[in-house]
Design a protein around this motif. Structure first.
Motif, PDB file in Angstrom:
ATOM      1  N   ALA A   1      12.631  36.053  -7.295  1.00 56.44           N
ATOM      2  CA  ALA A   1      11.247  36.515  -7.414  1.00 56.44           C
ATOM      3  C   ALA A   1      10.472  36.438  -6.105  1.00 56.44           C
ATOM      4  O   ALA A   1       9.477  37.150  -5.935  1.00 56.44           O
ATOM      5  N   LEU A   2      10.922  35.588  -5.170  1.00 48.45           N
ATOM      6  CA  LEU A   2      10.120  35.352  -3.968  1.00 48.45           C
ATOM      7  C   LEU A   2      10.691  35.979  -2.701  1.00 48.45           C
ATOM      8  O   LEU A   2       9.939  36.204  -1.748  1.00 48.45           O
ATOM      9  N   LEU A   3      11.979  36.246  -2.637  1.00 44.01           N
ATOM     10  CA  LEU A   3      12.607  36.664  -1.383  1.00 44.01           C
ATOM     11  C   LEU A   3      12.700  38.167  -1.199  1.00 44.01           C
ATOM     12  O   LEU A   3      13.439  38.633  -0.329  1.00 44.01           O
ATOM     13  N   GLY A   4      11.996  38.916  -2.010  1.00 40.55           N
ATOM     14  CA  GLY A   4      11.964  40.350  -1.800  1.00 40.55           C
ATOM     15  C   GLY A   4      12.901  41.126  -2.703  1.00 40.55           C
ATOM     16  O   GLY A   4      13.732  40.549  -3.418  1.00 40.55           O
ATOM     17  N   PRO A   5      12.805  42.465  -2.671  1.00 38.58           N
ATOM     18  CA  PRO A   5      13.579  43.307  -3.596  1.00 38.58           C
ATOM     19  C   PRO A   5      15.090  43.245  -3.381  1.00 38.58           C
ATOM     20  O   PRO A   5      15.849  43.368  -4.338  1.00 38.58           O
ATOM     21  N   ARG A   6      15.550  43.093  -2.138  1.00 35.98           N
ATOM     22  CA  ARG A   6      16.990  43.041  -1.913  1.00 35.98           C
ATOM     23  C   ARG A   6      17.601  41.789  -2.536  1.00 35.98           C
ATOM     24  O   ARG A   6      18.633  41.866  -3.225  1.00 35.98           O
ATOM     25  N   ALA A   7      16.978  40.640  -2.276  1.00 35.19           N
ATOM     26  CA  ALA A   7      17.476  39.404  -2.889  1.00 35.19           C
ATOM     27  C   ALA A   7      17.385  39.477  -4.409  1.00 35.19           C
ATOM     28  O   ALA A   7      18.288  39.019  -5.112  1.00 35.19           O
ATOM     29  N   ASP A   8      16.313  40.062  -4.916  1.00 36.03           N
ATOM     30  CA  ASP A   8      16.146  40.203  -6.359  1.00 36.03           C
ATOM     31  C   ASP A   8      17.254  41.063  -6.951  1.00 36.03           C
ATOM     32  O   ASP A   8      17.815  40.748  -8.006  1.00 36.03           O
ATOM     33  N   ALA A   9      17.597  42.157  -6.251  1.00 34.70           N
ATOM     34  CA  ALA A   9      18.645  43.049  -6.750  1.00 34.70           C
ATOM     35  C   ALA A   9      19.999  42.349  -6.771  1.00 34.70           C
ATOM     36  O   ALA A   9      20.761  42.470  -7.741  1.00 34.70           O
ATOM     37  N   VAL A  10      20.304  41.588  -5.706  1.00 36.76           N
ATOM     38  CA  VAL A  10      21.599  40.900  -5.634  1.00 36.76           C
ATOM     39  C   VAL A  10      21.700  39.816  -6.706  1.00 36.76           C
ATOM     40  O   VAL A  10      22.700  39.721  -7.427  1.00 36.76           O
ATOM     41  N   ILE A  11      20.655  38.987  -6.827  1.00 36.95           N
ATOM     42  CA  ILE A  11      20.690  37.896  -7.803  1.00 36.95           C
ATOM     43  C   ILE A  11      20.678  38.441  -9.229  1.00 36.95           C
ATOM     44  O   ILE A  11      21.391  37.932 -10.110  1.00 36.95           O
ATOM     45  N   SER A  12      19.902  39.496  -9.479  1.00 34.12           N
ATOM     46  CA  SER A  12      19.883  40.107 -10.810  1.00 34.12           C
ATOM     47  C   SER A  12      21.251  40.690 -11.155  1.00 34.12           C
ATOM     48  O   SER A  12      21.696  40.611 -12.311  1.00 34.12           O
ATOM     49  N   TRP A  13      21.936  41.258 -10.163  1.00 37.24           N
ATOM     50  CA  TRP A  13      23.287  41.773 -10.395  1.00 37.24           C
ATOM     51  C   TRP A  13      24.246  40.641 -10.752  1.00 37.24           C
ATOM     52  O   TRP A  13      25.079  40.782 -11.656  1.00 37.24           O
ATOM     53  N   CYS A  14      24.113  39.497 -10.053  1.00 39.62           N
ATOM     54  CA  CYS A  14      24.957  38.335 -10.367  1.00 39.62           C
ATOM     55  C   CYS A  14      24.678  37.815 -11.773  1.00 39.62           C
ATOM     56  O   CYS A  14      25.603  37.444 -12.506  1.00 39.62           O
ATOM     57  N   ILE A  15      23.395  37.804 -12.158  1.00 36.75           N
ATOM     58  CA  ILE A  15      23.038  37.353 -13.510  1.00 36.75           C
ATOM     59  C   ILE A  15      23.667  38.263 -14.555  1.00 36.75           C
ATOM     60  O   ILE A  15      24.272  37.800 -15.532  1.00 36.75           O
ATOM     61  N   ASP A  16      23.549  39.579 -14.360  1.00 31.55           N
ATOM     62  CA  ASP A  16      24.127  40.527 -15.314  1.00 31.55           C
ATOM     63  C   ASP A  16      25.646  40.411 -15.363  1.00 31.55           C
ATOM     64  O   ASP A  16      26.260  40.532 -16.437  1.00 31.55           O
ATOM     65  N   LEU A  17      26.259  40.178 -14.197  1.00 24.52           N
ATOM     66  CA  LEU A  17      27.720  40.056 -14.149  1.00 24.52           C
ATOM     67  C   LEU A  17      28.200  38.847 -14.940  1.00 24.52           C
ATOM     68  O   LEU A  17      29.114  38.952 -15.767  1.00 24.52           O
ATOM     69  N   VAL A  18      27.578  37.699 -14.701  1.00 24.72           N
ATOM     70  CA  VAL A  18      27.999  36.478 -15.392  1.00 24.72           C
ATOM     71  C   VAL A  18      27.712  36.571 -16.893  1.00 24.72           C
ATOM     72  O   VAL A  18      28.524  36.144 -17.716  1.00 24.72           O
ATOM     73  N   MET A  19      26.558  37.141 -17.244  1.00 25.39           N
ATOM     74  CA  MET A  19      26.221  37.265 -18.659  1.00 25.39           C
ATOM     75  C   MET A  19      27.093  38.294 -19.367  1.00 25.39           C
ATOM     76  O   MET A  19      27.227  38.259 -20.596  1.00 25.39           O
ATOM     77  N   GLY A  20      27.698  39.199 -18.620  1.00 27.23           N
ATOM     78  CA  GLY A  20      28.559  40.213 -19.225  1.00 27.23           C
ATOM     79  C   GLY A  20      29.946  39.711 -19.566  1.00 27.23           C
ATOM     80  O   GLY A  20      30.696  40.394 -20.267  1.00 27.23           O
ATOM     81  N   ILE A  21      30.317  38.532 -19.070  1.00 30.04           N
ATOM     82  CA  ILE A  21      31.629  37.946 -19.357  1.00 30.04           C
ATOM     83  C   ILE A  21      31.463  36.889 -20.450  1.00 30.04           C
ATOM     84  O   ILE A  21      30.570  36.046 -20.351  1.00 30.04           O
ATOM     85  N   PRO A  22      32.282  36.913 -21.493  1.00 24.43           N
ATOM     86  CA  PRO A  22      32.173  35.877 -22.530  1.00 24.43           C
ATOM     87  C   PRO A  22      32.263  34.481 -21.944  1.00 24.43           C
ATOM     88  O   PRO A  22      33.094  34.210 -21.069  1.00 24.43           O
ATOM     89  N   HIS A  23      31.393  33.592 -22.428  1.00 28.09           N
ATOM     90  CA  HIS A  23      31.310  32.247 -21.860  1.00 28.09           C
ATOM     91  C   HIS A  23      32.645  31.521 -21.892  1.00 28.09           C
ATOM     92  O   HIS A  23      33.062  30.918 -20.896  1.00 28.09           O
ATOM     93  N   ILE A  24      33.309  31.548 -23.031  1.00 28.39           N
ATOM     94  CA  ILE A  24      34.565  30.806 -23.170  1.00 28.39           C
ATOM     95  C   ILE A  24      35.593  31.309 -22.162  1.00 28.39           C
ATOM     96  O   ILE A  24      36.276  30.510 -21.490  1.00 28.39           O
ATOM     97  N   LEU A  25      35.696  32.627 -22.038  1.00 29.55           N
ATOM     98  CA  LEU A  25      36.660  33.195 -21.091  1.00 29.55           C
ATOM     99  C   LEU A  25      36.321  32.796 -19.665  1.00 29.55           C
ATOM    100  O   LEU A  25      37.204  32.403 -18.890  1.00 29.55           O
ATOM    101  N   LEU A  26      35.047  32.867 -19.307  1.00 28.36           N
ATOM    102  CA  LEU A  26      34.635  32.512 -17.951  1.00 28.36           C
ATOM    103  C   LEU A  26      34.869  31.028 -17.675  1.00 28.36           C
ATOM    104  O   LEU A  26      35.335  30.651 -16.586  1.00 28.36           O
TER     105      LEU A  26
END
Length: 276
Positions: free
Chosen positions: A98-123
């Motif tokens: 939220a604080l480091l600008g749109p590029r950091a937001d895009a990268v971190i949001s992509w990481c959040i979506d990636l991790v949430m897209g994998i089933p917890h048990i499998l990950l």
């Protein structure tokens, strides 16, 4: 109305204190009984629950009540450690997004979506295997897979705070982003952070027990609940139901207790719910 709300908040505080005392007692008792949980006595094998052995004994004569306490203690300690690490990662990444600008937001949001897209048990299993399983593998797997939901919540809160008048005033007065976050944002984020931290406990405990049950977690030498349940499966067909029933019920009870702790903590800390 005020008296009723005051009584409700008082009962909530009493419940929190009692629940924390109970969990602390289980944790300490399990630590003290670790050696006893591994003690074998083949003269008392496969005994059903009785006054002497409340949860019965297993095929090696080990006291299942003692083993259950030791396993729950280990699960609670792993849950506390992994939830704390996950919550810290979520706080750092959510604030940074939220604080480091749109590029950091895009990268971190992509990481959040990636991790949430994998089933917890499998990950958790994949990370645990990559780290060599055992205690370190389970802690790494659970810690690195449970932060995205809380990170997304914190990111949304920080984005709203950025437009608050006192935050804008601090920025105009020359306060750095780090100083603004530390002095003005973190106190506001504390209720959400603490509630999210407590609510991570039941997920961490269940996933630790699940991957251990499947053979990707703690070693069989440790008296973990997942190990106990996994070993008991081959004896259920012979009628030794107590080997899995009591450890499973107490694991569920601990998970439910942590979930209730999170809900009561939210009630105490969230001003919007204080007068529900």
């Amino acid at each position: 109305m005020r008296r009723r709300d005051k009584n409700r908040r008082k009962s909530t505080v009493v419940f929190l204190a009692a629940a924390l005392a109970l969990l602390a007692a289980v944790t300490v008792a399990g630590i003290c009984l670790e050696d006893a949980a591994a003690a074998t006595d083949f003269s008392r094998t496969n005994l059903a629950p009785s006054a002497r052995f409340l949860f019965g004994t297993d095929w090696m004569g080990r006291d299942m009540f003692v083993r259950t306490l030791a396993g729950l203690s280990l699960s609670i300690r792993i849950g506390i450690l992994t939830a704390a690490v996950s919550a810290a990662v979520a706080l750092v990444l959510g604030t940074a997004a939220a604080l480091l600008g749109p590029r950091a937001d895009a990268v971190i949001s992509w990481c959040i979506d990636l991790v949430m897209g994998i089933p917890h048990i499998l990950l958790v299993m994949l990370i645990s295997l990559a780290c060599g399983k055992g205690f370190a593998g389970v802690v790494a797997g659970v810690s690195l897979s449970h932060w995205p939901s809380l990170a997304r919540v914190i990111r949304g809160e920080v984005l709203q705070l950025k437009s608050a008048p006192y935050i804008l005033a601090a920025r105009k007065l020359g306060v750095s982003r780090l100083g603004t976050a530390r002095r003005h944002m973190l106190p506001h984020l504390f209720p959400q952070f603490l509630t999210g931290l407590i609510l991570l406990f039941p997920h961490a405990i269940l996933h630790e027990a699940s991957v251990t049950f499947l053979g990707f977690g703690l070693s069989s030498e440790q008296p973990a609940v997942g190990v106990i349940l996994s070993e008991s499966m081959q004896y259920l067909t012979t009628g030794r139901w107590w080997l899995a029933l009591f450890p499973g019920l107490f694991l569920v009870a601990v998970v439910v207790l942590f979930a209730l702790l999170g809900e009561r903590a939210r009630y105490l800390l969230d001003p919007a719910s204080a007068h529900e």
